[in-house]
Write an enzyme that holds these catalytic residues in place. Sequence first.
Site, PDB file in Angstrom:
ATOM      1  N   SER A 104     -63.674 -18.754  36.624  1.00 51.56           N
ATOM      2  CA  SER A 104     -63.185 -17.541  35.717  1.00 51.56           C
ATOM      3  C   SER A 104     -64.158 -17.384  34.743  1.00 51.56           C
ATOM      4  O   SER A 104     -65.234 -17.262  34.649  1.00 51.56           O
ATOM      5  CB  SER A 104     -61.619 -17.946  35.547  1.00 51.56           C
ATOM      6  N   ASP A 249     -64.100 -10.638  33.602  1.00 52.72           N
ATOM      7  CA  ASP A 249     -64.769 -11.873  33.627  1.00 52.72           C
ATOM      8  C   ASP A 249     -65.334 -12.089  34.927  1.00 52.72           C
ATOM      9  O   ASP A 249     -65.245 -11.131  35.636  1.00 52.72           O
ATOM     10  CB  ASP A 249     -63.398 -13.007  33.380  1.00 52.72           C
ATOM     11  N   ASP A 251     -64.867 -13.554  37.878  1.00 46.26           N
ATOM     12  CA  ASP A 251     -64.225 -13.245  39.012  1.00 46.26           C
ATOM     13  C   ASP A 251     -63.337 -12.190  38.980  1.00 46.26           C
ATOM     14  O   ASP A 251     -62.493 -11.892  39.848  1.00 46.26           O
ATOM     15  CB  ASP A 251     -63.340 -14.449  39.362  1.00 46.26           C
ATOM     16  N   ASP A 253     -60.552 -10.849  37.517  1.00 50.81           N
ATOM     17  CA  ASP A 253     -58.982 -10.883  37.538  1.00 50.81           C
ATOM     18  C   ASP A 253     -58.516 -10.846  35.897  1.00 50.81           C
ATOM     19  O   ASP A 253     -57.150 -10.770  35.589  1.00 50.81           O
ATOM     20  CB  ASP A 253     -58.331 -12.078  38.091  1.00 50.81           C
TER      21      ASP A 253
END
Length: 460
Positions: A104, A249, A251, A253
Amino acid sequence: MTLIKSISGIRGTIGGRAGDNLTPIDIVKFTAAFGKIIIQNSTSRTIVVGRDARVSGDMVARLVIGTLQSIGVDVVDLGLSTTPTVELAVPLESAAGGIILTASHNPGQWNALKLLNAQGEFINDVEGQEVLSLGESLEFDFAEYNQLGHVRADDSYLKKHIDAVLALPLVDADAIRQANFKVAVDAVNSSGGIYIPALLEALRVHTIYPIHCTPNGEFPHNPEPLKEHLVDLSQTVTEQNADLGIAVDPDVDRLVFMMEDGELFGEEYTLVAVADYILSKQPGNTVSNLSSTRALRDVTLRHGGQYYAAAVGEVNVVSKMKEVNAVIGGEGNGGIIYPDSHYGRDALVGVALFLTHLAQLQQKPSAYRASLPQYYMSKNKITLTPGLDIDGLLANMQEKYAHETHSTIDGLKIDFEQEWVHLRKSNTEPIIRIYSEGATKESAEAIAQKIINEIHAIIA
């Protein structure tokens, strides 16, 4: 060097010694344990795997995929992907579960295994403890040579994810096209550099200014989408006279918007704005975690719904959303969870809903932001030292503020009349987070500093 095993997955720094960091040995044993457990109660023997663009991603993916094959599991390999894309893919593939390879917002030396169940949702704490226990014991057999799993690469999910977003009834691509937006994007050189521009093109955004959108994993700044890390985005927005900036970010999410003046809309207000739009069309309840702004509560009440708080962690928010039948929810770090799409934080869904809302309002982001309830948050942290008794520290603070309204469902949250402060151990870093909020920036920082001083006095 660090290895953290929590509700947020198996997360650590690459390299070093097994058990202290995220080494190949740790990756293999926890992947095998998860694979064994997740297929026990499933008719499927398939697991979906996807990763962000960080430098270690390819190495980790090879280990994970090979390990799953070694226990007889078939793998659908999405390759470079996003967390919400893998979450969508798991049920579409009728898979037993999924593994997302991403740390993340953590810096480039980190990576992690995020573990999903058959619904494409994060496994709960009980299931996570089973994975950890089995991984440490290694009490299972690997598959014989003629029972190894197979791998199928699938690069179709970028389009499938975008098509799913466009199909949402409250996403209005025509209104977005007519608004003639000019949008800058900072995807920190990860998979968002592919997904966010592709989504904007599908939404018929006329002008896109991509910066740091080459998915090579070479993060040009700290990947957490905070104001101090988004200098390049701010400069691009103002120099190009863009209507909006978007940051995600690695990834994809977490979602943060930047206003036309180069100032942040506020990561806390991503959820507030999207909820304001959803509730105007689809009245109901909302959920956020204990560390999120009171503005969501205010907006929810204004639309006639009820607001509920959950412990920090996506799985906790999702559980509460299901319990109270929330129509929208998420976390104040820019995480949007919209059940009409799926129960996972999804920046693509957030972008489409926010742009629709802005287009229909026909307002500049700064004007809309000024119309929302105004709160100010201070986010601080204290690095943990070996041997620190965190539970004892929180108990001491709870006793000190027993006369105030407080919650202990996740660390300690103290609700004062005009401010609140939340103390909790991080799931993703070796720190204690101290979040506070008030009606002014000064009041939020003052209550945070008071608590920090008291903590230092206790542990001195």
